[in-house]
Design an enzyme around this catalytic site. Structure first.
Site, PDB file in Angstrom:
ATOM      1  N   SER A 254      11.791 -27.185 -14.406  1.00 40.81           N
ATOM      2  CA  SER A 254      12.178 -26.287 -13.326  1.00 40.81           C
ATOM      3  C   SER A 254      12.282 -27.042 -12.004  1.00 40.81           C
ATOM      4  O   SER A 254      13.059 -27.977 -11.881  1.00 40.81           O
ATOM      5  CB  SER A 254      11.189 -25.125 -13.242  1.00 40.81           C
ATOM      6  OG  SER A 254      11.612 -24.157 -12.320  1.00 40.81           O
TER       7      SER A 254
ATOM      8  N   ASP B 295      17.614 -24.063  -8.326  1.00 44.04           N
ATOM      9  CA  ASP B 295      16.711 -25.149  -8.702  1.00 44.04           C
ATOM     10  C   ASP B 295      17.328 -25.948  -9.853  1.00 44.04           C
ATOM     11  O   ASP B 295      18.411 -25.596 -10.353  1.00 44.04           O
ATOM     12  CB  ASP B 295      15.321 -24.603  -9.044  1.00 44.04           C
ATOM     13  CG  ASP B 295      15.303 -23.728 -10.281  1.00 44.04           C
ATOM     14  OD1 ASP B 295      16.379 -23.287 -10.733  1.00 44.04           O
ATOM     15  OD2 ASP B 295      14.209 -23.461 -10.814  1.00 44.04           O
TER      16      ASP B 295
ATOM     17  N   ASP C  54      17.129 -26.313 -13.069  1.00 44.47           N
ATOM     18  CA  ASP C  54      17.596 -25.673 -14.305  1.00 44.47           C
ATOM     19  C   ASP C  54      18.292 -24.353 -14.018  1.00 44.47           C
ATOM     20  O   ASP C  54      18.614 -23.604 -14.954  1.00 44.47           O
ATOM     21  CB  ASP C  54      16.450 -25.482 -15.302  1.00 44.47           C
ATOM     22  CG  ASP C  54      15.381 -24.519 -14.820  1.00 44.47           C
ATOM     23  OD1 ASP C  54      15.111 -24.502 -13.607  1.00 44.47           O
ATOM     24  OD2 ASP C  54      14.800 -23.801 -15.652  1.00 44.47           O
TER      25      ASP C  54
ATOM     26  N   ASP D 265      17.664 -21.382 -12.880  1.00 44.78           N
ATOM     27  CA  ASP D 265      17.208 -20.028 -13.149  1.00 44.78           C
ATOM     28  C   ASP D 265      16.707 -19.346 -11.876  1.00 44.78           C
ATOM     29  O   ASP D 265      16.530 -18.132 -11.860  1.00 44.78           O
ATOM     30  CB  ASP D 265      16.141 -19.991 -14.252  1.00 44.78           C
ATOM     31  CG  ASP D 265      14.889 -20.795 -13.937  1.00 44.78           C
ATOM     32  OD1 ASP D 265      14.876 -21.520 -12.916  1.00 44.78           O
ATOM     33  OD2 ASP D 265      13.919 -20.713 -14.714  1.00 44.78           O
TER      34      ASP D 265
END
Length: 615
Positions: A174, A326, A328, A330
């Protein structure tokens, strides 16, 4: 790894390590995990390096590498990368994670075959770790659908559902620093694994000896690993775009993926639906796990600092909004201009409230909203969303522990056909049924549509937020945290939670605490006596929620306390509320609340430091 030539035997090494425990140089937990790696055959390739570290008395490093077996937290297994160690992310712990997922799935389902999807972001080693995970899952007899290129976490969740998979895995850490990586495990719903599956997987991880593995390229040739990419990602983007609620597209802005994968999802969705005025912030577009052009190399869109480079360009080009996902993709962060032309960073709570109001109004306008429809948020997300939802005539479900997996679980339990919106304060947003994890793309779509509509009325997101405050009361939320690394830090977190639970503070600044809701003991205790007033049944978790009042003020405040499930931190969430009878009072209410909260935050950190010093 280069194999050292230690001069001590495993027995001698363990004697040295045991002495280090006695001298408080190594934690007991690290010794127990280290002993396994030194003596058990599955760790043979790591043993020369371990023996050398023990011979060199590198016990600080060894404690960092072995103080725990990484658990499944709120965002899967996540941590520091190192070539070895049970507490770090490395080739062995990634292989163990994939093995645990496959072995538990087969035991739980009674099946010897199945289907899995795997994706990875642009972090250091993410591609390598994803190939390892795929090779292990394929060796277990599962057909693996493997994204060829770096993708977002919601795309993995979508793929699990779209391809009818039994399990899935996403390699990401993340918004953590470049040193970290991780493994998120998914179940057939497309949501992250929940109890009891998470503990079942960890049990299989701990019992792992020799892990089956196949050659990745051979498995691709044989069809047990099947490569996917745009064929699935294109369908994902269509599903996001179907949730458009407006034709307003006149908006000028910048989007940055913070060197992550957000261009493949967020930016392409915005382009697909016609937001041509949203441009990429090129210095942060390259997929690069070192995050070189992000301040402090910390790509967390909750941090004000990450927006500074984009703000400089936006101020020159006349952009009205800045969006950041961010690594990734999400989570989504938003910055907008205030009336003075300065960019203001909105919190996840503020964006969540704006988006909840937006979709509820749109569904109400088209006649599709019923009293059975519902919005979902976690216990540390703003109460403003609950007020907006109830005012719109829909249900609010707001008693969930932290972690978007609980929002996904609620969607399936309550019925996804009546699901309107799910959100959590850490920049997580979801709508629709196409996936079961937070998605920066849907957040960006709605944020831009709302901003474009407001622009046509001569307003901004900040103006509309003030309108919500006048209608539902002023809400001020935020978060502070204390970083506590390794086994020593873990003990500090334990001490702080114990102190907040057994000898809670009575007063901080102008605030006097009146009660605490303890989600571990499932009871509400009155303060300052700290005696049980009533009990409740769920949810159960290591969270404390205090209520307080400000002396001589209508302000009410809540303080949430919990250990992070993804980072070595203890987190403190504050929520302040005050009624606003008319728009002219808002500025004064804001100023008073801000002053009270700033004094409270300083008092809180002083109490924490004092507690740790006397523990």
């Amino acid at each position: 790894m280069n194999q050292p030539s230690p001069s001590i035997t495993p027995e001698q090494a363990l004697d040295l390590a045991q002495n280090a425990v006695s001298e408080k140089q190594l934690s007991e937990s690290a010794f127990e995990n280290l002993k396994r790696w030194v003596t058990e055959p599955q760790y043979a390739s790591y043993q020369p390096a371990l023996l050398q570290l023990i011979e060199d008395k590198a016990f600080d490093d060894l404690d960092t590498f072995f103080w725990e077996v990484i658990p499944f937290g709120t965002g899967g297994r996540r941590g520091l990368m190192s070539e070895l160690g049970s507490a770090t992310i490395n080739e062995r712990t990634i292989a163990e994670s994939a093995h645990g997922l496959a072995a538990y799935y087969k035991k739980f389902s009674g099946q010897e075959t199945g289907k899995a999807a795997i994706a990875h972001d642009s972090r250091i080693n993410s591609s390598k770790f994803a190939r390892i995970a795929a090779s292990v899952l394929a060796a277990h007899g599962l057909t693996v659908y493997f994204f060829k290129t770096s993708r977002s976490t919601p795309e993995l969740s979508f793929a699990v559902r779209q391809l009818g998979c039994d399990v899935g895995a996403m390699i990401t850490a993340s918004h953590n620093p470049p040193s970290d990586n991780g493994f998120k495990a998914y179940w057939s719903t497309g949501g992250q694994v929940l109890p009891p599956h998470d503990q079942g997987i960890i049990d299989e991880v701990y019992q792992a000896t020799e892990i089956p593995v196949v050659d990745f390229d051979t498995a691709v040739e044989q069809g047990t690993i099947q490569l996917i990419d745009e064929d699935v990602a294109g369908e994902y983007r269509k599903c996001v775009a179907e949730h458009s609620h407006s034709s307003a597209r006149e908006l000028k802005g910048l989007f940055t993926p913070l060197h992550g994968v957000g261009e493949t999802s967020v930016f392409q969705v915005l382009q697909h639906v016609g937001f041509k005025g949203i441009e990429r912030f090129e210095p942060q577009c390259e997929q690069n796990g070192n995050f070189p052009n992000v301040p402090d190399q910390l790509p967390n869109p909750e941090r004000d600092e990450v927006y500074q480079p984009a703000i400089e360009q936006a101020s020159q080009t006349g952009a009205e909004i800045i969006l950041a996902s961010d690594p990734d993709a999400d989570r989504l962060g938003v910055c907008v201009k205030n009336d003075a032309g300065e960019f203001v960073h909105l919190t996840g709570n503020q964006v969540g409230a704006l988006l909840a109001d937006y979709v509820l109004r749109k569904q109400k306008e088209n006649g599709s909203l019923t009293p059975e429809h519902y919005v979902v948020e976690t216990i540390v997300t703003t109460p403003l969303i609950a007020a907006i939802t109830r005012s719109a005539g829909a249900r609010i479900i707001n008693n969930l522990l932290v972690g978007f997996k609980y929002i996904a679980e609620t969607m399936d339990a309550e019925g996804p056909d009546k699901f309107v919106f799910g959100t959590e304060e850490s920049l997580g947003y979801l709508a629709g049924t196409y996936c079961r994890d937070k998605d920066a793309a849907i957040g960006a779509l709605w944020a831009c549509e709302l901003a474009a509509e407001l622009k046509s009325e001569g307003k901004t997101l900040l103006n509309h937020l003030d309108e919500l405050y006048v209608e539902h009361g002023f809400h001020l939320e935020g978060q502070v945290s204390k970083t506590c690394k390794g086994s020593q830090g873990n003990e500090q977190i334990r001490q702080l939670m114990k102190a907040f639970r057994s000898t809670p503070p009575q007063k901080m600044g102008q605030l006097t605490f009146t009660l605490v809701r303890d989600y571990a003991d499932l009871e509400i205790r009155s303060l300052p006596e700290n005696t049980t007033a009533e009990t409740f049944s769920k949810p159960k978790g290591n969270v404390l929620m205090f209520e307080a009042r400000a002396e001589g003020s209508p302000l009410t405040v809540q303080l949430g306390v919990r250990p992070s499930g993804t980072e070595p931190k203890i987190k403190f969430y504050y929520f302040a509320q005050a009624e606003v009878s008319e728009a002219g009072q808002l500025a004064e209410t804001k100023a008073s609340a801000l002053a009270t909260i700033e004094e409270f935050k300083q008092s809180l950190m002083d109490w924490i430091d004092q507690t740790l010093q006397t523990s």
